[in-house]
Motif scaffolding. Structure first.
Motif, PDB file in Angstrom:
ATOM      1  N   LEU A  20       1.121  -1.537   0.076  1.00 34.42           N
ATOM      2  CA  LEU A  20       0.169  -0.223  -0.485  1.00 34.42           C
ATOM      3  C   LEU A  20       0.610   1.594   0.234  1.00 34.42           C
ATOM      4  CD1 LEU A  20      -2.251   1.727   0.196  1.00 34.42           C
ATOM      5  CD2 LEU A  20      -2.692   1.329   2.910  1.00 34.42           C
ATOM      6  N   ILE A  21       1.787   1.429   0.654  1.00 36.63           N
ATOM      7  CA  ILE A  21       2.928   2.181   0.661  1.00 36.63           C
ATOM      8  C   ILE A  21       3.605   2.541  -0.384  1.00 36.63           C
ATOM      9  CG2 ILE A  21       4.745   3.181   2.173  1.00 36.63           C
ATOM     10  CD1 ILE A  21       4.509   1.577   4.125  1.00 36.63           C
ATOM     11  N   ARG A  22       3.653   1.593  -0.967  1.00 42.18           N
ATOM     12  CA  ARG A  22       4.563   1.601  -2.537  1.00 42.18           C
ATOM     13  C   ARG A  22       3.696   2.447  -3.724  1.00 42.18           C
ATOM     14  NH1 ARG A  22       6.414  -3.469  -1.726  1.00 42.18           N
ATOM     15  NH2 ARG A  22       8.351  -3.898  -0.806  1.00 42.18           N
ATOM     16  N   ARG A  23       2.140   2.122  -3.022  1.00 41.67           N
ATOM     17  CA  ARG A  23       0.588   2.733  -4.463  1.00 41.67           C
ATOM     18  C   ARG A  23       0.588   4.276  -4.158  1.00 41.67           C
ATOM     19  NH1 ARG A  23      -2.975  -1.851  -3.887  1.00 41.67           N
ATOM     20  NH2 ARG A  23      -4.829  -0.212  -4.788  1.00 41.67           N
ATOM     21  N   ARG A  24       1.120   4.033  -3.016  1.00 41.98           N
ATOM     22  CA  ARG A  24       0.643   5.326  -2.890  1.00 41.98           C
ATOM     23  C   ARG A  24       0.804   6.640  -4.048  1.00 41.98           C
ATOM     24  NH1 ARG A  24       1.981  10.666  -2.810  1.00 41.98           N
ATOM     25  NH2 ARG A  24       4.044   9.673  -2.468  1.00 41.98           N
ATOM     26  N   ARG A  25      -0.180   7.231  -4.706  1.00 44.11           N
ATOM     27  CA  ARG A  25       0.816   8.464  -5.308  1.00 44.11           C
ATOM     28  C   ARG A  25      -0.396   9.689  -5.518  1.00 44.11           C
ATOM     29  NH1 ARG A  25       3.348   5.197  -6.374  1.00 44.11           N
ATOM     30  NH2 ARG A  25       4.105   3.613  -7.476  1.00 44.11           N
ATOM     31  N   ALA A 127       5.871  18.969  11.006  1.00 43.00           N
ATOM     32  CA  ALA A 127       6.111  17.626  10.625  1.00 43.00           C
ATOM     33  C   ALA A 127       4.909  16.874  11.221  1.00 43.00           C
ATOM     34  CB  ALA A 127       7.665  17.214  11.676  1.00 43.00           C
ATOM     35  N   ALA A 128       4.254  16.731  12.077  1.00 38.19           N
ATOM     36  CA  ALA A 128       2.862  16.154  13.003  1.00 38.19           C
ATOM     37  C   ALA A 128       1.844  16.333  12.087  1.00 38.19           C
ATOM     38  CB  ALA A 128       2.973  16.412  14.507  1.00 38.19           C
ATOM     39  N   VAL A 129       1.523  16.839  10.937  1.00 33.19           N
ATOM     40  CA  VAL A 129       1.415  17.772   9.927  1.00 33.19           C
ATOM     41  C   VAL A 129       1.183  16.598   8.881  1.00 33.19           C
ATOM     42  CG1 VAL A 129      -0.865  18.967   9.028  1.00 33.19           C
ATOM     43  CG2 VAL A 129      -0.010  19.533  11.224  1.00 33.19           C
ATOM     44  N   GLY A 130       2.616  16.703   8.466  1.00 29.48           N
ATOM     45  CA  GLY A 130       2.516  16.374   7.566  1.00 29.48           C
ATOM     46  C   GLY A 130       2.492  14.603   7.755  1.00 29.48           C
ATOM     47  N   ALA A 131       3.299  13.891   8.458  1.00 29.30           N
ATOM     48  CA  ALA A 131       2.479  12.742   9.282  1.00 29.30           C
ATOM     49  C   ALA A 131       1.030  12.208   8.957  1.00 29.30           C
ATOM     50  CB  ALA A 131       3.423  12.131  10.564  1.00 29.30           C
ATOM     51  N   ALA A 132       0.631  13.344   9.370  1.00 32.50           N
ATOM     52  CA  ALA A 132      -1.529  13.172   9.643  1.00 32.50           C
ATOM     53  C   ALA A 132      -1.657  12.772   7.670  1.00 32.50           C
ATOM     54  CB  ALA A 132      -2.525  14.242  10.239  1.00 32.50           C
ATOM     55  N   VAL A 133      -1.169  14.085   6.904  1.00 32.09           N
ATOM     56  CA  VAL A 133      -1.759  14.013   5.684  1.00 32.09           C
ATOM     57  C   VAL A 133      -0.921  12.626   5.068  1.00 32.09           C
ATOM     58  CG1 VAL A 133      -0.784  15.363   3.058  1.00 32.09           C
ATOM     59  CG2 VAL A 133      -1.742  16.489   5.415  1.00 32.09           C
ATOM     60  N   HIS A 134       0.208  12.042   4.931  1.00 38.56           N
ATOM     61  CA  HIS A 134       0.443  10.564   4.785  1.00 38.56           C
ATOM     62  C   HIS A 134      -0.153  10.059   4.827  1.00 38.56           C
ATOM     63  CE1 HIS A 134       3.449   7.278   3.514  1.00 38.56           C
ATOM     64  NE2 HIS A 134       3.063   8.005   2.640  1.00 38.56           N
ATOM     65  N   ALA A 135      -0.939   9.556   6.281  1.00 40.78           N
ATOM     66  CA  ALA A 135      -1.894   8.787   6.729  1.00 40.78           C
ATOM     67  C   ALA A 135      -3.291   8.549   6.390  1.00 40.78           C
ATOM     68  CB  ALA A 135      -1.930   9.135   7.860  1.00 40.78           C
ATOM     69  N   ALA A 136      -3.575  10.207   5.439  1.00 36.68           N
ATOM     70  CA  ALA A 136      -5.292  10.303   4.203  1.00 36.68           C
ATOM     71  C   ALA A 136      -4.296   9.976   3.057  1.00 36.68           C
ATOM     72  CB  ALA A 136      -5.213  11.709   4.475  1.00 36.68           C
ATOM     73  N   GLN A 137      -3.196   9.749   2.461  1.00 38.33           N
ATOM     74  CA  GLN A 137      -3.011   9.334   1.548  1.00 38.33           C
ATOM     75  C   GLN A 137      -2.754   8.498   1.543  1.00 38.33           C
ATOM     76  OE1 GLN A 137       0.784  12.433   1.337  1.00 38.33           O
ATOM     77  NE2 GLN A 137      -0.248  12.567  -0.478  1.00 38.33           N
ATOM     78  N   LEU A 138      -2.589   7.589   2.410  1.00 44.66           N
ATOM     79  CA  LEU A 138      -1.919   6.526   2.071  1.00 44.66           C
ATOM     80  C   LEU A 138      -4.325   5.402   2.298  1.00 44.66           C
ATOM     81  CD1 LEU A 138       0.543   5.137   4.271  1.00 44.66           C
ATOM     82  CD2 LEU A 138       0.716   5.648   2.070  1.00 44.66           C
ATOM     83  N   VAL A 139      -4.985   5.707   2.827  1.00 44.22           N
ATOM     84  CA  VAL A 139      -5.867   5.236   3.172  1.00 44.22           C
ATOM     85  C   VAL A 139      -6.475   5.540   1.604  1.00 44.22           C
ATOM     86  CG1 VAL A 139      -8.677   5.166   3.890  1.00 44.22           C
ATOM     87  CG2 VAL A 139      -6.684   5.458   5.556  1.00 44.22           C
ATOM     88  N   ALA A 140      -6.232   7.261   0.853  1.00 38.56           N
ATOM     89  CA  ALA A 140      -7.021   7.061  -0.497  1.00 38.56           C
ATOM     90  C   ALA A 140      -6.710   6.288  -1.167  1.00 38.56           C
ATOM     91  CB  ALA A 140      -6.004   8.967  -0.634  1.00 38.56           C
TER      92      ALA A 140
END
Length: 202
Positions: A20-25, A127-140
Motif C-alpha cells: 500500500l505504501i508503495r502504491r500511494r500516488r 512534521a506531525a501535520v505531514g505525518a497526518a497527511v501521509h496517513a490520509a494519502q495511504l487510506v486514499a
C-alpha cells in the motif's frame, strides 16, 4: 518470580502494508476524473490522519473540506489571493482565471492547517501535520484515490488562510486535492533505500 509482560500488539500483514505504501500516488489535478468521491472515503482519510504521531499529544492538524458547490467560493479565494499576492507588473488575467477554475478539476479539496500547541518547536508541529497527511494519502490509495499536496502563493496566501478559518499563529500548509485518476495508476520510482541508510548496529 515471573515478570509481568505487557500484552503484545497482534501483527498485521506487513507485506500488504508495504505494498500500500508503495502504491500511494500523487496525481496532478488535470489528470483526475470529475467523479464525486464518497464522503465516507474522506472521513476514513481524516480519521487516519488523526492517529498521526505528535509530540505531547498536541494534535496540531486542522482540516477544512471543500466538495461540490462549496468549491466555487474556494476558487474565488484562490483568485483573490493571486490578485493580492502578485506583483502588479507581473499580473496575468489568465493566471487569475486559472486559479478561479482549478477547483473544478478535483472533486475534493482539503485545506491543511497547523495549529501549534505552544509547547513544542514549530518544526515538530509541521512534521506531525505531514505525518497526518501521509496517513490520509495511504487510506486514499487503499480506496483507489490519488491525493496531491499542493502549495504555491495563492494557496498559501494569508487571504486563503483566513478564508479557511486559520489565523496566526495557525498556518495554512497547503491543500490536499483528492480524486480518481483519469490515467492508468502511475508506476512509482524510488532509488534503492539501502543506499540512503548508514548502519551502526553492534
Amino acid at each position: 518470580m515471573e515478570r509481568d509482560t505487557a500484552p503484545t500488539l497482534s501483527p498485521l500483514p506487513t507485506a500488504e502494508l508495504l505494498e500500500l505504501i508503495r502504491r500511494r500516488r500523487s496525481v496532478k489535478q488535470n489528470l483526475l476524473r470529475p467523479d464525486p468521491v464518497a464522503r465516507e472515503c474522506v472521513e476514513q482519510m481524516l480519521e487516519a490522519a488523526n492517529w498521526a504521531p505528535n509530540h505531547g499529544g498536541s494534535e496540531p492538524w486542522r482540516f477544512t473540506v471543500f466538495a461540490g458547490e462549496a468549491r466555487r467560493a474556494l476558487g474565488e479565494a484562490f483568485a483573490r489571493s493571486y490578485r493580492l499576492g502578485i506583483d502588479p507588473a507581473k499580473y496575468v488575467p489568465e493566471a487569475e482565471k486559472a486559479q478561479l477554475e482549478r477547483v473544478w478539476l478535483a472533486p475534493v479539496w482539503i485545506a491543511i492547517g497547523m495549529q501549534p500547541g505552544g509547547r513544542h518547536p514549530e518544526w515538530e508541529e509541521v512534521a506531525a501535520v505531514g505525518a497526518a497527511v501521509h496517513a490520509a494519502q495511504l487510506v486514499a490509495a487503499s480506496r483507489g484515490l490519488a491525493a496531491f499536496w499542493t502549495s504555491g502563493m495563492p494557496v498559501l496566501h494569508e487571504n486563503t488562510a483566513r478564508f479557511v478559518g486559520l489565523e496566526a499563529p495557525a498556518r495554512l500548509l497547503g491543500f490536499l486535492y483528492v480524486g480518481y485518476p483519469a490515467i492508468p495508476w502511475p508506476e512509482g520510482l524510488r532509488g534503492d533505500w539501502r543506499e540512503k541508510v548508514a548502519w551502526r548496529w553492534d
